[in-house]
Motif scaffolding. Structure first.
Motif, PDB file in Angstrom:
ATOM      1  N   GLN A  94      18.031  13.689  -9.884  1.00 33.14           N
ATOM      2  CA  GLN A  94      18.864  14.791 -10.351  1.00 33.14           C
ATOM      3  C   GLN A  94      19.896  14.242 -11.330  1.00 33.14           C
ATOM      4  OE1 GLN A  94      20.076  16.085  -6.245  1.00 33.14           O
ATOM      5  NE2 GLN A  94      19.841  18.139  -7.132  1.00 33.14           N
TER       6      GLN A  94
ATOM      7  N   GLU B 290      13.001  23.012  -8.943  1.00 34.58           N
ATOM      8  CA  GLU B 290      14.007  22.847  -7.893  1.00 34.58           C
ATOM      9  C   GLU B 290      13.476  21.941  -6.803  1.00 34.58           C
ATOM     10  OE1 GLU B 290      12.954  26.946  -5.449  1.00 34.58           O
ATOM     11  OE2 GLU B 290      14.621  26.935  -6.866  1.00 34.58           O
TER      12      GLU B 290
ATOM     13  N   SER C  17      16.997  20.293   0.117  1.00 33.55           N
ATOM     14  CA  SER C  17      17.822  21.389  -0.375  1.00 33.55           C
ATOM     15  C   SER C  17      19.316  21.137  -0.209  1.00 33.55           C
ATOM     16  CB  SER C  17      17.442  22.696   0.336  1.00 33.55           C
ATOM     17  OG  SER C  17      17.648  22.570   1.746  1.00 33.55           O
TER      18      SER C  17
ATOM     19  N   THR D 274      23.025  19.247  -3.455  1.00 30.46           N
ATOM     20  CA  THR D 274      23.556  20.201  -4.428  1.00 30.46           C
ATOM     21  C   THR D 274      24.840  19.665  -5.053  1.00 30.46           C
ATOM     22  OG1 THR D 274      24.910  21.348  -2.797  1.00 30.46           O
ATOM     23  CG2 THR D 274      22.630  22.120  -3.072  1.00 30.46           C
TER      24      THR D 274
ATOM     25  N   VAL E 289      14.100  16.606 -11.513  1.00 32.93           N
ATOM     26  CA  VAL E 289      14.477  17.990 -11.235  1.00 32.93           C
ATOM     27  C   VAL E 289      15.102  18.550 -12.517  1.00 32.93           C
ATOM     28  CG1 VAL E 289      15.820  19.517  -9.746  1.00 32.93           C
ATOM     29  CG2 VAL E 289      14.955  17.334  -8.849  1.00 32.93           C
TER      30      VAL E 289
ATOM     31  N   HIS F 235      20.868  19.936 -14.240  1.00 32.88           N
ATOM     32  CA  HIS F 235      21.942  20.907 -14.012  1.00 32.88           C
ATOM     33  C   HIS F 235      22.969  20.772 -15.128  1.00 32.88           C
ATOM     34  CE1 HIS F 235      24.893  23.289 -11.684  1.00 32.88           C
ATOM     35  NE2 HIS F 235      25.777  22.471 -12.222  1.00 32.88           N
TER      36      HIS F 235
END
Length: 560
Positions: free
Chosen positions: A151, A218, A224, A227, A180, A183
């Motif tokens: 990420q 995702e 999960s 984040t 991923v 972001h």
């Protein structure tokens, strides 16, 4: 791919220090605000006492003092030490005036010959280079097993994030990891929360790179917990926060691969400019270019709006009002019948303050920008230790709208030139660009070319607006930027890749010319043309430490 043995999030590391994502904690900000508040109140009180002493013996003094006392209550924004409105309001009281009146008068009377005009708009000749990304012709099958998930959290504006995305793909390749979809952080200056999916076509991105790395939209359910919020409240074992600027491939193998091996996931933040430009395998360099030039495509509505603006620039249908006249464009019309220049003009308050240059707005503007520097960067701005004359002579001041207009006029662009202004908000408003508009009355921007309905999907979203500007910039016959920066670098790199005319202002030369207040227009024009003869799109091979995104040759281009 399964990581069933690693489902639980890693334990919080020892220590009670809270990591704050992307900058100062709220407690620090509150403390700074209280300090500034106390200082401001003391200074205001002292000013009030001096005012009262000065006017109490004069007729009407009591009324004036009462006005001073009551003004903060009715207009608190004027007296807020941290209010960003303060610099804008005070600077607007003294509208900036032309700083180069003699040159401006000469430019307004300029005459351009047909021969000069024809040469100015001519396409670049072939320079012996062509786009060359070998991996597209020699696809390599992916390894059967990924080492884990990567990420990345990207800050900055559209084009800084674009470069970060390219680097993220290369790092995933280095680590044989699954990427991923990156972001995108909310930009603190433009307050834009647009996501990757809001800007880029995700399906196209994944499809183009399917033979290079594995990409997922995702994380699976078992990860999960990983984040942005998870990493914002504590120190986490899976977060990589020590990646140095321009880190080597070996650094990622030595420092990130073990985290992937232990937890199956690694989150890298910050990640801007975190991969070196030198000493990397050729296939990694070409992969970065493949991402930049092939994989990153805007979502359809951005492309559609950008294409509509390009058509209206090439085939104008007359002056339009608030209700835009929808024109029908003949697709068979010769493309050479309409040409236009894109001027990237970043001249917002953030840039103006950080440059520490004087832009002619008077004492009020200088004080407003100094206060802004103190609040945002606590005075830690390298340029502020130099005088305006020193900065300009070194080419470290961005060109004002007036100055970039004089440059374009000196190069031979006349008042009939269709000029598209790619910019966000110009510090100083319309008064700041009035001289530029006098030189180029056919100047347009997004709002003048598109209807409110057409702009509805992008209005108020800086990244989407910048994406539209990027699209139009790539379709223009000539591109020029008033100051170096990420938008400049991204557009120049791609236009170099495609051999398109791009003017790179000689900042040090122009800085010295604009300091000379006695120079006549004819001499200015002659010196400018000589100084920019080889700065109109000539390919420059990348030197050590230079960005591959600005100089794609020779890493992503082949000589013929």
């Amino acid at each position: 791919m399964s990581f069933s043995s690693r489902r639980s999030p890693p334990p919080r590391l020892s220590g009670s220090r809270v990591w704050v994502w992307g900058g100062r904690s709220s407690a620090d900000s509150l403390g700074l605000e209280r300090i500034w508040g106390r200082r401001w109140r003391r200074r205001r009180t002292a000013a009030m006492l001096r005012f009262w002493s000065q006017y109490q013996s004069h007729r009407g003094g009591a009324f004036a003092a009462l006005l001073v006392l009551l003004l903060p209550a009715f207009c608190p924004s004027l007296f807020s030490p941290l209010g960003h409105a303060l610099p804008s309001i005070f600077s607007e009281w003294n509208a900036p005036k032309p700083r180069h009146m003699s040159l401006l008068k000469g430019a307004l009377q300029r005459q351009i010959s047909d021969e000069q005009n024809s040469e100015l708009w001519a396409s670049l000749a072939h320079q012996g280079w062509r786009p060359c990304i070998e991996s597209e012709n020699n696809p390599v099958s992916l390894p059967t097993k990924s080492t884990g998930y990567i990420q990345v959290f990207l800050d900055g504006g559209l084009n800084q994030q674009r470069m970060g995305i390219c680097d993220a793909v290369a790092v995933a390749k280095i680590l044989n990891a699954t990427l991923v979809i990156p972001h995108l952080e909310v930009n603190p200056v433009w307050k834009d929360s647009s996501s990757f999916e809001d800007i880029y076509d995700v399906d196209h991105f994944i499809s183009v790179l399917k033979d290079e790395i594995s990409i997922v939209r995702e994380l699976p359910q078992e990860f999960s917990w990983s984040t942005r919020e998870y990493y914002a409240v504590a120190i986490r074992a899976t977060r990589v926060k020590t990646a140095p600027v321009h880190a080597s491939a070996n650094w990622y193998i030595e420092n990130v691969a073990p985290i992937l091996q232990s937890y199956g996931i690694a989150a890298i933040a910050p990640f801007s400019h975190r991969l070196a430009f030198d000493n990397l395998p050729g296939e990694l360099q070409q992969l970065r270019c493949k991402v930049n030039f092939q994989a990153l495509v805007f979502v359809p509505h951005i492309n559609a709006l950008g294409e509509a603006l390009v058509k209206r620039l090439r085939y104008p249908v007359g002056k339009h009002s608030d209700e835009y006249i929808q024109e029908v464009v003949d697709e068979n019309v010769d493309a050479a019948s309409g040409k236009f220049v894109v001027l990237h003009l970043r001249f917002d308050k953030d840039m103006a303050a950080h440059s520490a240059c004087d832009f002619g707005g008077g004492k009020a503007e200088r004080l407003a920008l100094a206060k802004y520097r103190q609040v945002i960067w606590q005075g830690r701005v390298l340029n502020s230790q130099f005088t305006d004359e020193e900065l300009r002579s070194q080419g470290r001041c961005p060109l004002t709208p007036e100055e970039i207009g004089l440059l374009l006029a000196a190069l031979g662009f006349d008042s009939r030139t269709r000029l598209y202004l790619a910019s966000h908000k110009v510090y100083g408003g319309e008064a700041r660009i009035s001289s530029l508009r006098k030189l180029f009355p056919l100047m347009e921007d997004k709002k003048s070319l598109a209807s409110e309905e057409e702009l509805a999907k992008v209005e108020g979203k800086a990244s989407l607006l910048a994406a539209v500007d990027y699209y139009v910039s790539m379709q223009s016959d000539v591109f020029i930027s008033a100051s170096p920066g990420n938008m400049h670098n991204a557009v120049v790199g791609r236009r170099t890749y495609l051999n398109l005319k791009t003017i790179r202002p000689n900042m040090s030369l122009l800085g010295q010319l604009f300091l000379n207040k006695s120079m006549e227009w004819s001499e200015f024009q002659q010196v400018v043309q000589a100084g920019h003869k080889n700065r109109q799109g000539q390919i420059r091979p990348r030197k050590p430490k230079q960005s591959i995104y600005t100089y794609p040759a020779p890493d992503c281009m082949c000589q013929q």
